[in-house]
Each structure stands twice: as C-alpha cells, then as structure tokens.
Design a protein around this motif. Structure first.
Motif, PDB file in Angstrom:
ATOM      1  N   ILE A  71     -34.400 -28.842 -26.391  1.00  0.00           N
ATOM      2  CA  ILE A  71     -35.003 -27.836 -27.187  1.00  0.00           C
ATOM      3  C   ILE A  71     -35.052 -27.981 -28.491  1.00  0.00           C
ATOM      4  CG2 ILE A  71     -34.559 -25.052 -27.491  1.00  0.00           C
ATOM      5  CD1 ILE A  71     -33.195 -25.051 -24.868  1.00  0.00           C
ATOM      6  N   PHE A  72     -36.024 -27.705 -29.297  1.00  0.00           N
ATOM      7  CA  PHE A  72     -35.916 -28.099 -30.749  1.00  0.00           C
ATOM      8  C   PHE A  72     -36.533 -26.582 -31.440  1.00  0.00           C
ATOM      9  CE2 PHE A  72     -36.584 -32.101 -28.729  1.00  0.00           C
ATOM     10  CZ  PHE A  72     -36.214 -32.930 -29.830  1.00  0.00           C
ATOM     11  N   LEU A  73     -35.914 -26.311 -32.481  1.00  0.00           N
ATOM     12  CA  LEU A  73     -35.829 -25.118 -33.173  1.00  0.00           C
ATOM     13  C   LEU A  73     -36.244 -25.611 -34.733  1.00  0.00           C
ATOM     14  CD1 LEU A  73     -32.383 -23.422 -32.142  1.00  0.00           C
ATOM     15  CD2 LEU A  73     -34.760 -23.148 -30.953  1.00  0.00           C
ATOM     16  N   ARG A  74     -37.074 -24.535 -35.233  1.00  0.00           N
ATOM     17  CA  ARG A  74     -37.563 -24.812 -36.575  1.00  0.00           C
ATOM     18  C   ARG A  74     -37.675 -23.378 -37.341  1.00  0.00           C
ATOM     19  NH1 ARG A  74     -43.010 -27.938 -37.272  1.00  0.00           N
ATOM     20  NH2 ARG A  74     -43.830 -26.013 -36.195  1.00  0.00           N
ATOM     21  N   ARG A  75     -37.108 -23.386 -38.473  1.00  0.00           N
ATOM     22  CA  ARG A  75     -37.560 -22.167 -38.928  1.00  0.00           C
ATOM     23  C   ARG A  75     -38.801 -21.954 -39.654  1.00  0.00           C
ATOM     24  NH1 ARG A  75     -32.861 -19.338 -39.630  1.00  0.00           N
ATOM     25  NH2 ARG A  75     -30.714 -20.387 -39.498  1.00  0.00           N
ATOM     26  N   ASN A  76     -39.657 -20.961 -39.262  1.00  0.00           N
ATOM     27  CA  ASN A  76     -40.900 -20.908 -39.945  1.00  0.00           C
ATOM     28  C   ASN A  76     -41.154 -20.064 -41.248  1.00  0.00           C
ATOM     29  OD1 ASN A  76     -41.142 -18.367 -39.076  1.00  0.00           O
ATOM     30  ND2 ASN A  76     -41.639 -18.603 -37.166  1.00  0.00           N
ATOM     31  N   GLY A  77     -42.258 -20.141 -41.692  1.00  0.00           N
ATOM     32  CA  GLY A  77     -42.231 -19.158 -43.157  1.00  0.00           C
ATOM     33  C   GLY A  77     -42.193 -17.735 -43.135  1.00  0.00           C
ATOM     34  N   GLY A  80     -38.974 -16.072 -39.139  1.00  0.00           N
ATOM     35  CA  GLY A  80     -38.614 -16.401 -37.725  1.00  0.00           C
ATOM     36  C   GLY A  80     -38.280 -17.861 -37.434  1.00  0.00           C
ATOM     37  N   MET A  81     -38.301 -18.169 -36.028  1.00  0.00           N
ATOM     38  CA  MET A  81     -38.025 -19.439 -35.406  1.00  0.00           C
ATOM     39  C   MET A  81     -38.947 -19.783 -34.406  1.00  0.00           C
ATOM     40  SD  MET A  81     -35.134 -21.446 -36.080  1.00  0.00           S
ATOM     41  CE  MET A  81     -33.569 -20.410 -36.074  1.00  0.00           C
ATOM     42  N   ASP A  82     -39.560 -21.088 -34.821  1.00  0.00           N
ATOM     43  CA  ASP A  82     -40.290 -21.692 -33.893  1.00  0.00           C
ATOM     44  C   ASP A  82     -39.531 -22.525 -32.687  1.00  0.00           C
ATOM     45  OD1 ASP A  82     -42.685 -20.913 -35.101  1.00  0.00           O
ATOM     46  OD2 ASP A  82     -42.843 -22.726 -36.234  1.00  0.00           O
ATOM     47  N   VAL A  83     -39.902 -22.483 -31.529  1.00  0.00           N
ATOM     48  CA  VAL A  83     -39.127 -23.268 -30.408  1.00  0.00           C
ATOM     49  C   VAL A  83     -40.089 -24.234 -29.853  1.00  0.00           C
ATOM     50  CG1 VAL A  83     -37.768 -22.951 -28.398  1.00  0.00           C
ATOM     51  CG2 VAL A  83     -37.718 -21.001 -30.269  1.00  0.00           C
ATOM     52  N   GLY A  84     -39.663 -25.540 -29.495  1.00  0.00           N
ATOM     53  CA  GLY A  84     -40.323 -26.497 -28.694  1.00  0.00           C
ATOM     54  C   GLY A  84     -39.518 -26.854 -27.715  1.00  0.00           C
ATOM     55  N   LEU A  85     -40.122 -27.235 -26.541  1.00  0.00           N
ATOM     56  CA  LEU A  85     -39.507 -27.730 -25.467  1.00  0.00           C
ATOM     57  C   LEU A  85     -40.146 -29.056 -25.311  1.00  0.00           C
ATOM     58  CD1 LEU A  85     -39.266 -24.531 -23.047  1.00  0.00           C
ATOM     59  CD2 LEU A  85     -37.445 -25.602 -24.587  1.00  0.00           C
ATOM     60  N   ILE A  86     -39.134 -30.174 -24.915  1.00  0.00           N
ATOM     61  CA  ILE A  86     -39.634 -31.419 -24.296  1.00  0.00           C
ATOM     62  C   ILE A  86     -39.161 -31.627 -22.657  1.00  0.00           C
ATOM     63  CG2 ILE A  86     -39.776 -32.186 -26.465  1.00  0.00           C
ATOM     64  CD1 ILE A  86     -37.220 -33.820 -25.943  1.00  0.00           C
ATOM     65  N   ASP A  87     -39.588 -32.785 -22.240  1.00  0.00           N
ATOM     66  CA  ASP A  87     -38.976 -33.223 -21.106  1.00  0.00           C
ATOM     67  C   ASP A  87     -39.239 -32.296 -19.815  1.00  0.00           C
ATOM     68  OD1 ASP A  87     -37.629 -34.585 -18.876  1.00  0.00           O
ATOM     69  OD2 ASP A  87     -35.722 -34.733 -19.982  1.00  0.00           O
ATOM     70  N   PHE A  88     -40.171 -32.284 -19.370  1.00  0.00           N
ATOM     71  CA  PHE A  88     -40.717 -31.164 -18.302  1.00  0.00           C
ATOM     72  C   PHE A  88     -40.639 -32.008 -16.935  1.00  0.00           C
ATOM     73  CE2 PHE A  88     -42.207 -29.178 -21.991  1.00  0.00           C
ATOM     74  CZ  PHE A  88     -42.142 -27.985 -21.683  1.00  0.00           C
ATOM     75  N   GLN A  89     -39.667 -33.164 -16.641  1.00  0.00           N
ATOM     76  CA  GLN A  89     -39.609 -33.706 -15.383  1.00  0.00           C
ATOM     77  C   GLN A  89     -39.177 -32.817 -14.415  1.00  0.00           C
ATOM     78  OE1 GLN A  89     -36.429 -36.762 -15.667  1.00  0.00           O
ATOM     79  NE2 GLN A  89     -36.810 -37.282 -13.479  1.00  0.00           N
ATOM     80  N   TRP A  90     -38.371 -31.825 -14.435  1.00  0.00           N
ATOM     81  CA  TRP A  90     -38.107 -30.961 -13.495  1.00  0.00           C
ATOM     82  C   TRP A  90     -38.732 -29.617 -13.476  1.00  0.00           C
ATOM     83  CZ3 TRP A  90     -35.530 -33.833 -10.083  1.00  0.00           C
ATOM     84  CH2 TRP A  90     -34.837 -34.886 -10.556  1.00  0.00           C
ATOM     85  N   SER A  91     -39.737 -29.399 -13.962  1.00  0.00           N
ATOM     86  CA  SER A  91     -40.360 -28.404 -14.068  1.00  0.00           C
ATOM     87  C   SER A  91     -41.253 -27.929 -12.643  1.00  0.00           C
ATOM     88  CB  SER A  91     -41.492 -28.207 -15.067  1.00  0.00           C
ATOM     89  OG  SER A  91     -40.956 -28.371 -16.405  1.00  0.00           O
TER      90      SER A  91
END
Length: 219
Positions: A71-77, A80-91
């Motif tokens: 899970i990656f979090l990044r403050r936006n302008g 708020g917060m942008d959220v990104g997900l990686i590694d969907f092997q078990w989705s």
C-alpha cells in the motif's frame, strides 16, 4: 507451530493482563480444532469449499494481501491522500472482512491496535456511503437492515481474524524475528513477524475470540 514458538514469547505473554489465567500452552490446540471451519468461512469462494451459497450476497473483489508493503500513500494538492496498491497475486472473490482483518493484523503500528473498534466503525461507515453512492443500497439504513448489517460484518471479521491466527501460528511465525526499531530489511515483513507489541495483541485477540465464539465455531 504454536508449540515451537511459545517458549520464545511466553514470558511476555504472561505479563499481558488480558491473558491472566489463560492456558497459554493450550491455545495452539484450540486454534487447530477450529482451523478447517474458520478457513472455509473466511475464504468461502475457494474451490471445493462449499460455503459459497450462504456468503454469495457478501461476495467482494478483494486484494488478498493488503499488507503495508503493498500500500502506497501520497499527499495530494487538495489536502487529501492518494492511495495506490500493488501485488495483486492473491486477488479474487472473497469477503471484505477478510481483507480488513489481514490489514489490521499485518500492517498496523502497535500504537494503533487499541483503536481496532474505531477503525472497523470507520471502515463500515465508509463502505456504507459507497454502497449508497453506487446504487447497491438506497440508504445507510438500508445497508444496516438489508445489504450488509454491521453485526454480519463483525461476525465475518471475527472469523477472519481467527483464520489469521491459524495462518500466523502454523506458518508465518517460522520467520518471526522481533526487532525494537524498524529496519530496511524488515520493510516487507508483516507486523506480527517483527513487533512484540503486535504479537502480544494478536494472541490476546485470539484468546478473546476463543472465549467469545469457540463453541459456536465448533458446532
């Protein structure tokens, strides 16, 4: 797995107030008796499980491994917060509560674990808003009464957390390496594999869930 790991953490466990008077050595055997039933109920859409019809109305597309390193979090302008997900092997199809339990058990800092109930309430409130927004429910009251009652979510979460205990005690703790401060080497390891605070919390939650629902699960 429980028998092998217990000697290295038993002194810390004995100092936990919530575990006073608990038969610590017996926890592993009690979890083992529940392993199959909580496994089926936490993952009802797995091939050959046979639990899917009862849970079909709650079927959700889940990530499957929502640990902190994915899970990656990044403050936006906009503040708020942008959220990104990686590694969907078990989705795949599963229960939302199973992903939530995994995230809380694997990713939270120890200082946040006391807020478990608040986090569950926040998640449920956010989910209810989304279910209304996207037409799955007519109102928040409709979510609570018909679509996904809070009590059903809690029950599924409890089962999923016990399933996490099953997996951690039997499998994950083979890689347990406790540390007092975070290190780059442990970034990808789940909190229950590196933080004594999280380890003690998980065992305490396991004991509480056994007292609350063991008889029900065994039926």
């Amino acid at each position: 797995g429980w028998t092998a790991r217990l000697p290295s953490i038993i002194d810390e466990l004995k100092a936990v107030p919530n575990l006073e008077g608990v038969d610590l050595e017996g926890i592993g055997e009690r979890v083992q008796r529940l392993a199959k039933v909580v496994g089926r109920r936490a993952h009802p859409f797995a091939p050959g499980v046979g639990e899917s019809e009862y849970y079909r109305q709650y079927r959700t597309f889940i990530h499957g491994d929502p640990k902190q390193a994915n899970i990656f979090l990044r403050r936006n302008g906009g503040g708020g917060m942008d959220v990104g997900l990686i590694d969907f092997q078990w989705s795949g199809f599963g229960l939302a509560a199973t992903d939530v339990a995994h995230n809380i058990a694997a990713s939270l800092h120890g200082s946040c674990l006391s807020k478990e109930e608040e986090l569950l309430d926040h998640y449920y409130a956010s989910l209810s808003e989304a279910l209304v927004e996207f037409g799955a429910a007519s109102s928040k009251a409709d979510v609570e009464e018909r679509v996904f009652p809070r009590s059903i979510f809690q029950s599924q979460y409890d089962t999923a957390m016990m399933d996490i205990c099953r997996m951690v005690f039997a499998y994950a703790w083979a890689r347990l390496k406790l540390e007092t401060e975070p290190t780059a080497a442990s970034l990808n390891r789940n909190s229950y594999n590196k933080s004594i605070e999280n380890v003690l919390w998980l065992v305490s939650r396991c004991s509480a869930l056994l007292e609350k629902r063991e008889d029900e699960w065994l039926e």
